[in-house]
Design a protein around this motif. Structure first.
Motif, PDB file in Angstrom:
ATOM      1  N   THR B 275      86.244  28.244  29.259  1.00  0.00           N
ATOM      2  CA  THR B 275      85.777  27.716  28.675  1.00  0.00           C
ATOM      3  C   THR B 275      84.848  26.473  28.710  1.00  0.00           C
ATOM      4  OG1 THR B 275      87.615  25.511  29.830  1.00  0.00           O
ATOM      5  CG2 THR B 275      87.962  26.833  27.373  1.00  0.00           C
ATOM      6  N   LEU B 276      84.272  26.074  28.433  1.00  0.00           N
ATOM      7  CA  LEU B 276      83.336  24.954  28.517  1.00  0.00           C
ATOM      8  C   LEU B 276      83.901  24.478  29.218  1.00  0.00           C
ATOM      9  CD1 LEU B 276      80.391  24.642  26.624  1.00  0.00           C
ATOM     10  CD2 LEU B 276      82.030  22.585  25.436  1.00  0.00           C
ATOM     11  N   PRO B 277      82.695  23.914  30.399  1.00  0.00           N
ATOM     12  CA  PRO B 277      83.143  22.434  31.645  1.00  0.00           C
ATOM     13  C   PRO B 277      83.521  21.520  30.797  1.00  0.00           C
ATOM     14  CG  PRO B 277      81.263  23.692  32.554  1.00  0.00           C
ATOM     15  CD  PRO B 277      81.381  23.913  30.988  1.00  0.00           C
ATOM     16  N   ALA B 278      84.993  20.440  31.491  1.00  0.00           N
ATOM     17  CA  ALA B 278      84.713  19.103  30.591  1.00  0.00           C
ATOM     18  C   ALA B 278      83.656  18.703  30.925  1.00  0.00           C
ATOM     19  CB  ALA B 278      85.822  18.675  30.630  1.00  0.00           C
ATOM     20  N   PRO B 279      83.757  17.073  30.331  1.00  0.00           N
ATOM     21  CA  PRO B 279      83.166  16.687  29.867  1.00  0.00           C
ATOM     22  C   PRO B 279      82.683  15.683  31.283  1.00  0.00           C
ATOM     23  CG  PRO B 279      83.688  16.269  28.424  1.00  0.00           C
ATOM     24  CD  PRO B 279      84.600  17.601  28.814  1.00  0.00           C
ATOM     25  N   GLY B 280      81.738  15.383  32.164  1.00  0.00           N
ATOM     26  CA  GLY B 280      81.880  14.794  33.299  1.00  0.00           C
ATOM     27  C   GLY B 280      82.694  15.927  34.511  1.00  0.00           C
ATOM     28  N   ALA B 281      82.671  17.119  34.028  1.00  0.00           N
ATOM     29  CA  ALA B 281      82.807  18.277  35.441  1.00  0.00           C
ATOM     30  C   ALA B 281      81.624  18.204  36.358  1.00  0.00           C
ATOM     31  CB  ALA B 281      83.348  19.085  34.898  1.00  0.00           C
ATOM     32  N   LYS B 282      82.030  18.492  37.690  1.00  0.00           N
ATOM     33  CA  LYS B 282      80.542  18.366  38.671  1.00  0.00           C
ATOM     34  C   LYS B 282      80.217  19.514  38.761  1.00  0.00           C
ATOM     35  CE  LYS B 282      79.348  16.604  42.895  1.00  0.00           C
ATOM     36  NZ  LYS B 282      78.894  15.335  41.761  1.00  0.00           N
ATOM     37  N   ILE B 283      79.555  19.340  38.209  1.00  0.00           N
ATOM     38  CA  ILE B 283      77.954  20.849  38.001  1.00  0.00           C
ATOM     39  C   ILE B 283      76.888  20.935  39.048  1.00  0.00           C
ATOM     40  CG2 ILE B 283      77.316  22.582  36.667  1.00  0.00           C
ATOM     41  CD1 ILE B 283      78.472  20.936  34.055  1.00  0.00           C
TER      42      ILE B 283
END
Lengths: 287, 667
Positions: B275-283
């Motif tokens: 899935t899409l990384p959650a909003p605010g996830a550290k990338i």
């Protein structure tokens, strides 16, 4: 094999979210503090009050507030402060029980009328409306005259009188729920109406029930106090607030205001406290 | 000359739970004068946040953390309150997804539109005239009549025209369209899109077009930017980008869509795992790493820059290899063995449904007859209001049909109402609803939802139930850890898997799939379609597949029924109905679908909306909108439903041979 999209298991359960929201609500916290105070008084008040709330002391009757008697004494010389503290006990037993009765009954009626609609709804709803048209106090008086005054009668009467209002709230919530597809899905596995109402729909209409029940609790406190005031509720020698106001209010003319004021304030704070809680719960559920 | 919109290194964060969560990261793009720029991506990738930031309309928790937005040469991020109001009043307009909510329900249309001109200083009468004029320009033929109405009295397509008219009223330098046709029927969508194309030519307005629908963007825009996890991962001229994508995400997204002619029995859709990384996830590295088959250590470590490929950009270390992205889902399939000769599972003979209220009678389903074989999929298509869902509810026994019709399940008559059906009959017909949020009880855990279905429909309990439960969730590709959660904790795709598992709990013979993927993103949709095809192949279950997305219907269906005002207009094998010759209505539906491929040869358009079923047109119900109407006969006589060739029936006065000729050349 096709791919699995992983879930977003980050958010908390609705209940924990509600509790967190309530913790942030100042309205709720203020109300809860007031209610908690009175609950503690009801439970443990008699162990720490300075005087026996029921002990007559005719020599010291009708003393104004002083260091010895913070709230003064009444006609029979009983300590008003001790009576106010301990007086929360009966009302905090009767009003919540009446509310629970009203909620259980009202929820059941609301589920039945909202789920079945049609003729069942028409008949029950008209009866409910007729019932609501009669003022609560009149119904209560008639019932109490017929059954004789007792705590059980008061609980039953207020519980019955408040159930239609809760039934209406529940009904409107159920009307929206029954159109959702999970109800159709339940029918498609041959669930009976009882299961669909109580097993499927009820858990989803709990929030409005919770709000309505809290609001009703405020009214129930007021109703119990009113009935006691009129002499049909809690009976002497209980130090109940409504009862005390009733026995003493003739004295105001004589300038003995303290015999009435503190009991009245107690009723007011409890009603306000419960209403603050209701506002807080409603607000937290809206967020 | 200045750009209509320039977004420079924009980062936006939402403050949730005391923490800033990045939703846009270093996004840069520009929309030139008169240009149409498309922004695509799946839900949650930040498309709408771009639009909101451009007009400084972020919710209170949102904040620009870096970068600037200039509109018409003006730095939007530096404007004070009054300047901002001026900008919104004169320079930029927005059109949102739901026109019903964008219009004021308590004001007449005329007043709402005129208000804009009055704000600009026109007198009341002038404003009225100019309102009528602008409504005429959005091709509303009788503006005076429309101006007298309220929003709820207009159809969705008409409402969106009014919203567009209002947006254009101030002749803005930039028009932001945020999913303007999502939720509209394909025929209405086509009309609105055509209108936007024409208006763009007339007004020369620059457009920022936001959509999840790749085909719509391909049709509308000059250049396209692809957003992923709040980052622009690829940008370029539309044709180049879609024909030769250079970012693995774009490549994968395009593969999720069923292409024309692709079918469940000879090709599986590719999917995007994860899935899409959650909003605010550290990338740290590339945001697509976890889902990319080309990713290696370098991708995990370092964020690729937006690499200039000569007029187009891709944020990928291995952009030159993007096209060779390995499939995530093997293409080969087990061929489902449909037995067309075997006795049909379900036979429907002259089914009718009339809704009555007072004197009004609304014929929602009229004389529908068809048959579905074991392991076969019947696709049900038609605009909203054509009776698709009512028909499904009749079959399931949730609604009582009119007297007279006969439905047979395995050659035995099926009682019309659920209560009268035997346990086996109830088990045999199940449904997967469109909206899993409504279909799954939000108070129950996944275990309870599926378990209850197994105990009621499968008659199981104890260990047998547990074993079967695990089997079942495995077959819909859920895992055991999903059992304890409530539906709200699952993504849309996972919820729909739960709903599918529930429908399959009692070993059904036929499952109605009512728009099961319309609320899902394309990558999730592909996985659900693959799952449905797999389950069918394994269990020989039949489907009635209802969808407004003809590409999806075509992918999954063996047979197609085209409904219009409750009547079957055309019924035949999938190839026959799609390849033609087809009924003029089918033809119109097909030509309304925006495609990624080059322009379709024949394009016919339906005008107006589907008439009310309570007052259907005389003769052929389609004559009011038919582009190939013959004349009086169509208005007077209802055409018979005739099997024109083996397994292909039509309800049209035009002979099949004539249709072949007509449809060979453009109208």
């Amino acid at each position: 094999m096709s791919a699995i999209d992983t879930s977003t298991e980050t958010d908390r359960s609705p209940l924990r979210e509600l509790i967190a929201a309530l913790g942030r609500s100042r309205t709720f916290l203020a109300g809860a503090a007031i209610l908690l105070f009175w609950i503690l008084c009801a439970l443990f008040g008699r162990y720490f009050v300075p005087y026996d709330p029921l002990a007559d002391d005719i020599i010291n009757s009708l003393l104004p507030p002083s260091a010895e008697h913070w709230f003064g004494t009444d006609q029979l010389g009983r300590d008003v402060f001790s009576r106010v503290i301990v007086g929360s006990r009966d009302i905090l037993t009767v009003a919540p029980l009446a509310t629970v009765l009203a909620t259980v009954l009202g929820t059941t009626l609301g589920l039945i009328t909202g789920y079945f609609r049609g003729l069942v709804d028409d008949i029950i709803s008209r009866i409910i409306e007729a019932f609501m048209a009669i003022p609560v106090v009149i119904v209560a008086l008639l019932a109490i005259v017929a059954l004789g005054p007792s705590t059980l009668t008061v609980i039953t009467v207020i519980g019955l009188a408040f159930s239609p209002i809760i039934a209406r709230t529940v009904r409107s919530a159920v009307l929206a729920e029954r159109e959702l597809d999970y109800v159709a899905a339940a029918k498609l596995r041959r669930e009976n109406a009882l299961y669909i109402m109580f097993g499927e729909i009820l858990p989803n209409v709990l929030p409005p029930i919770l709000v309505e029940a809290t609001v009703r609790l405020g009214y129930a406190i007021f109703a119990v106090a009113t009935l006691s005031f009129m002499g049909f509720g809690i009976q002497p020698p209980s130090p109940d607030w409504g009862l005390s106001v009733s026995t003493n209010y003739g004295m105001i003319g004589g300038g003995f205001w303290w015999t009435v004021l503190f009991d009245s304030l107690a009723i007011a704070t409890l009603v306000v406290g419960v209403n603050l809680i209701a506002d807080g719960v409603a607000g937290a559920l809206d967020d | 000359m200045t750009d209509a919109l320039a977004v420079e290194r924009l980062s936006v964060a939402y403050r949730v739970g005391g923490r800033d969560r990045a939703v846009l990261r270093d996004v840069s793009f520009r929309v030139g004068r008169g240009e149409a720029y498309g922004l695509v991506g799946e839900s949650g990738c930040g498309k709408s946040t771009v639009a909101l930031t451009a007009v400084r309309y972020l919710p209170r928790a949102g904040r620009i953390t870096a970068g600037r937005v200039t509109m018409d040469g003006e730095d939007v991020t530096a404007l004070d309150r009054d300047q901002l109001l001026h900008l919104r009043a004169h320079t930029v307009s927005m059109v949102y997804q739901d026109p019903g909510k964008a219009l004021n329900p308590t004001l007449r249309i005329g007043k709402q539109v005129a208000e804009i001109f009055m704000l600009a200083g026109a007198s009341q009468t002038q404003a009225q005239e100019r309102a009528a004029e602008i409504l005429r320009r959005v091709r509303i033929s009788d503006p005076k009549r429309v101006m007298e109405r309220y929003a709820h009295q207009l159809s969705g397509g008409m409402q969106q025209r009014v919203a567009i008219a209002m947006a254009l009223a101030k002749d803005p330098a930039l028009l932001i369209l945020d999913e303007p046709t999502t939720g509209l029927d394909a025929t209405v969508e086509a009309e609105v899109l055509d209108l936007i194309v024409q208006l763009r030519r007339e007004f020369g307005t620059s457009i920022l077009f936001i959509s999840h629908n790749l085909a719509v963007v391909a049709k509308m825009c000059d250049r396209v930017g692809v957003l992923y996890a709040g980052m622009l991962v690829e940008e370029g001229p539309t044709a180049e980008l879609f024909n030769m994508p250079r970012h693995p995400y774009t490549v994968a997204l395009l593969r999720c869509l069923p292409r024309a002619g692709e079918r469940k029995d000879h090709n599986r859709l590719d999917t995007i795992p994860g899935t899409l990384p959650a909003p605010g996830a550290k990338i740290t590295g590339c945001p697509f790493t976890d889902r990319c088959a080309l990713a290696d250590d370098r991708c995990r470590r370092e964020l690729p820059p937006l690499i200039d490929l000569g007029g187009r950009f891709a944020r990928c270390h291995y952009h030159e290899r993007a096209a060779s992205l390995p499939r995530q889902t093997p293409a080969e399939v087990r061929l489902p063995t449909a037995h067309p000769d075997a006795a049909p599972v379900l036979e429907i003979n002259r089914l009718n449904k009339t809704f009555r209220s007072g004197d009004h009678a609304l014929r929602a389903v009229a004389d529908v007859s068809l048959a579905i074989g074991a392991g076969e999929t019947l696709g049900l298509v038609g605009e909203s209001g054509s009776g698709k869902t009512t028909f499904a509810r009749l079959l399931l026994g949730l609604l009582p049909p009119d007297q007279g019709g006969v439905v047979r399940l395995d050659a035995k008559p099926l009682p019309p109402l659920l209560e009268a059906r035997t346990e086996d009959q109830v088990k045999a017909l199940q449904i997967v609803f469109q909206n899993p949020d409504s279909a799954l009880n939000r108070a129950h855990s996944v275990r309870r939802i599926i378990g209850r279905a197994l105990s009621r429909l499968g008659g199981l309990s104890g260990d047998a139930l547990r074993t079967r439960l695990l089997d079942l969730i495995q077959s819909v590709r859920l895992s055991e850890r999903h059992l304890t959660v409530k539906p709200r904790q699952l993504s849309g795709g996972l919820k729909q898997r739960v709903a599918i598992a529930r429908a399959f709990a009692g070993e059904p013979r036929l499952v109605v799939c009512d728009e099961p993927t319309s609320a899902l993103d394309v990558s999730v949709q592909a996985a659900i379609l693959n799952l449905l095809a797999d389950l069918q192949a394994e269990r020989q279950v039949s489907y009635i597949f209802i969808s407004h997305d003809l590409g999806v219907v075509r992918y999954l269906s063996d047979k197609i029924a085209v409904l219009y005002l409750g009547r079957i207009m055309e019924l035949g094998s999938s190839e026959r109905v799609f390849d033609g010759p087809h009924h003029p209505y089918t033809e119109a539906l097909l030509s309304a679908v925006p495609r990624l491929e080059a322009d379709q040869p024949s394009r016919i358009r339906l005008v107006g909306e589907i008439p009310s079923a309570s007052n259907p047109p005389s003769g052929c119900v389609f004559h009011t909108r038919c582009p190939r109407k013959l004349g009086a006969i169509c208005e007077e006589k209802e055409p018979p439903f005739v099997e024109e060739e083996a397994g292909h029936s039509l309800r049209c006065h035009i002979p099949l041979a004539e249709l072949v000729k007509l449809q060979g050349k453009p109208l």
